[in-house]
Design a protein around this motif. Structure first.
Motif, PDB file in Angstrom:
ATOM      1  N   MET A 243       0.801  -1.217   0.000  1.00  0.00           N
ATOM      2  CA  MET A 243       0.000   0.000   0.000  1.00  0.00           C
ATOM      3  C   MET A 243       0.843   1.281   0.000  1.00  0.00           C
ATOM      4  N   PRO A 244       2.002   1.325   0.666  1.00  0.00           N
ATOM      5  CA  PRO A 244       2.822   2.544   0.527  1.00  0.00           C
ATOM      6  C   PRO A 244       3.198   2.816  -0.933  1.00  0.00           C
ATOM      7  N   ASP A 245       3.441   1.759  -1.709  1.00  0.00           N
ATOM      8  CA  ASP A 245       3.672   1.951  -3.139  1.00  0.00           C
ATOM      9  C   ASP A 245       2.446   2.543  -3.814  1.00  0.00           C
ATOM     10  N   VAL A 246       1.285   2.048  -3.432  1.00  0.00           N
ATOM     11  CA  VAL A 246       0.037   2.560  -4.017  1.00  0.00           C
ATOM     12  C   VAL A 246      -0.075   4.060  -3.764  1.00  0.00           C
ATOM     13  N   VAL A 247       0.278   4.462  -2.532  1.00  0.00           N
ATOM     14  CA  VAL A 247       0.169   5.876  -2.174  1.00  0.00           C
ATOM     15  C   VAL A 247       1.230   6.707  -2.904  1.00  0.00           C
ATOM     16  N   ILE A 251      -0.905   4.827  -7.492  1.00  0.00           N
ATOM     17  CA  ILE A 251      -1.452   3.737  -8.290  1.00  0.00           C
ATOM     18  C   ILE A 251      -2.966   3.664  -8.089  1.00  0.00           C
TER      19      ILE A 251
END
Lengths: 317, 317
Positions: A243-247, A251
């Motif tokens: 989720m940190p990547d999503v943020v 994404i």
């Protein structure tokens, strides 16, 4: 006329990865005629589709899934519905005649007895294509790829597209639509052979084996999620990005099912038929023969055995 | 005039949950004047923001994150930049005069020395509000809530909104904007006291303690993800929904950062100021005092200690 109808059942609810021993062949005597006034029809199955989503219908919890017709629970001991094509062998329904080719919800068996309330069936014009095309590229696999790519991803020419499970039934079509749309297409798959197929037969711009890649961090912007086979077997593997990547990478992940794109069906069929007639799309099918192969074909999906659209040819035309 | 400037550093890169012993106070002698022609300014810090995202900047891998100005790595031994408000005590920069109130990137310290190339600072008109409002509701916490709710979620009046971390700096504001927009708002938080706050002080329609709820399956349609504190500490906890749920429920998840909404800043400030002046929004702040409290304030974020916007009052006006 009476025949022996062989069909597949599950012995009990299936949790975790499916095994062939979860299934059993049943044989019933079937009279190939229907009662006058019943509106029933009997279809001789020719090709049936083998799809990962069926596993979700076999789980203990499946009956609580009321979000999609793809999610209705499968009961142990009962015939299992599936998409397929077949030929009407008996009909008391005014819409269908004996001899009609049909596509729709049949069963993992040699014959399907279809009652009016449960009928999700239409007459099939093969348009000069092999019948198997009407189980794969011209049916839900194609619609999932087409709708997921054009409606969810809304790609622009020249954009980079990453296709996961790229040699699978839907993935190979997403990649081909993306190439035809002018995108730069990278596919990932789980064997060397599949990677080769993507690069050569399907002319992807690049491809890699995700089991050999150590750094899978990418600059994904949008994920169209039509299925997550690695999470269906409940092994605790997670397919979602961190989720940190999503943020941080902003994404977007969007879930969808083919049935969400029924409004695109006409457009999808006409453009895909054009591509097929002009030789611009390749057909990758993985067909086993005989109803007895349904369990092994299904179980193999979760090991990544199939290349392209998995189906079973139940009978010759 | 010379002062002792106390500021906070990390001793080395921080992986996992932060501990107070990861930090150290440094003291330097600081002359409160700047060289003629340098364009530097010195700011006496008044309030500094304490935010979870800073942990991502402290990690071993943080320097590879080049996707956001919120992601630049923090170097051990160096002053740590943070959003805050302060007063200019010396300036050789034509844009700022001694005595000006300013908001922008300061440091976790008593004074900030700001050089022209690194200057992300603007003059601050408090508009009659306490200075702390300009670190929370009228700064990035507010913009994150406003942009995430109105731009990402695009809510309609009467829709149901679920806010997680609902008593946190951003969550409490999302819930309040949603109530003012006519939505039915449910908040979740991690203690009984926080749940009470949501129901009473903030007038949420409902609230629950996620640690006590056994069945968290919901009918989410869209997730706006501005942060995932439980994944920052690398404990293996995953905040993403199961991907099969994402598919079957057609969930959209979209990541964003406050900086994506700079175009909304004017609209956000004017509507929020109106709400504040008419008493329609409540301010929930959690303020500790003195630069020495920065490490414990920061560490506490990851235990859920804070209620509302966490900041440190470095000095009285």
């Amino acid at each position: 006329m009476e025949v022996a109808n062989k069909y597949v059942i599950i012995k009990s609810k299936v949790d975790g990865a499916p095994k062939e021993s979860d299934f059993e062949m049943q044989t019933e005597k079937l009279v190939l005629s229907v009662k006058a006034g019943s509106k029933n029809i009997i279809v001789k199955n020719l090709y049936v589709s083998i799809d990962p989503y069926q596993l979700n219908r076999m789980k203990s919890q499946s009956s609580s899934q009321k979000t999609s017709s793809f999610a209705v629970g499968i009961k142990p001991g009962e015939a299992i519905d599936t998409y397929g094509v077949g030929r009407v062998v008996a009909s008391e329904n005014a819409e269908f005649e004996k001899g009609d080719l049909v596509g729709g919800l049949l069963t993992w068996g040699e014959y399907s007895i279809i009652k009016p309330g449960e009928m999700i069936l239409r007459k099939l014009d093969p348009m000069g294509f092999p019948l198997s095309y009407h189980v794969g590229i011209l049916a839900f696999s194609g619609l999932t790829a087409y709708g997921g790519f054009f409606e969810i991803c809304k790609p622009k020419k020249g954009e980079k597209v990453l296709v996961s499970a790229a040699s699978g039934s839907v993935g190979n079509l997403v990649g081909q639509y993306a190439k035809l749309h002018g995108c730069y297409v990278v596919g990932c798959a789980g064997t060397k052979q599949k990677v080769e197929l993507l690069k050569t037969t399907l002319s992807f711009d690049d491809a890699f084996n995700y089991k050999e890649e150590t750094d899978l961090k990418s600059t994904l912007k949008r994920v169209a999620a039509c299925g997550v086979i690695s999470e269906y077997t409940g092994t605790g593997k997670r397919a979602a990005p961190d989720m940190p990547d999503v943020v941080y990478k902003r994404i977007t992940i969007r879930g969808f099912l083919a049935e969400d794109f029924m409004n695109l069906f006409g457009e999808f069929i006409s453009s895909t038929v054009n591509y097929l007639r002009s030789g611009k799309m390749k057909i990758i099918e993985d067909i086993s023969k005989g109803v007895e192969t349904v369990p092994s074909a299904f179980v193999g999906l979760f090991r990544g055995d199939n290349v392209g659209k998995k189906m079973v040819r139940i009978a010759d035309e």
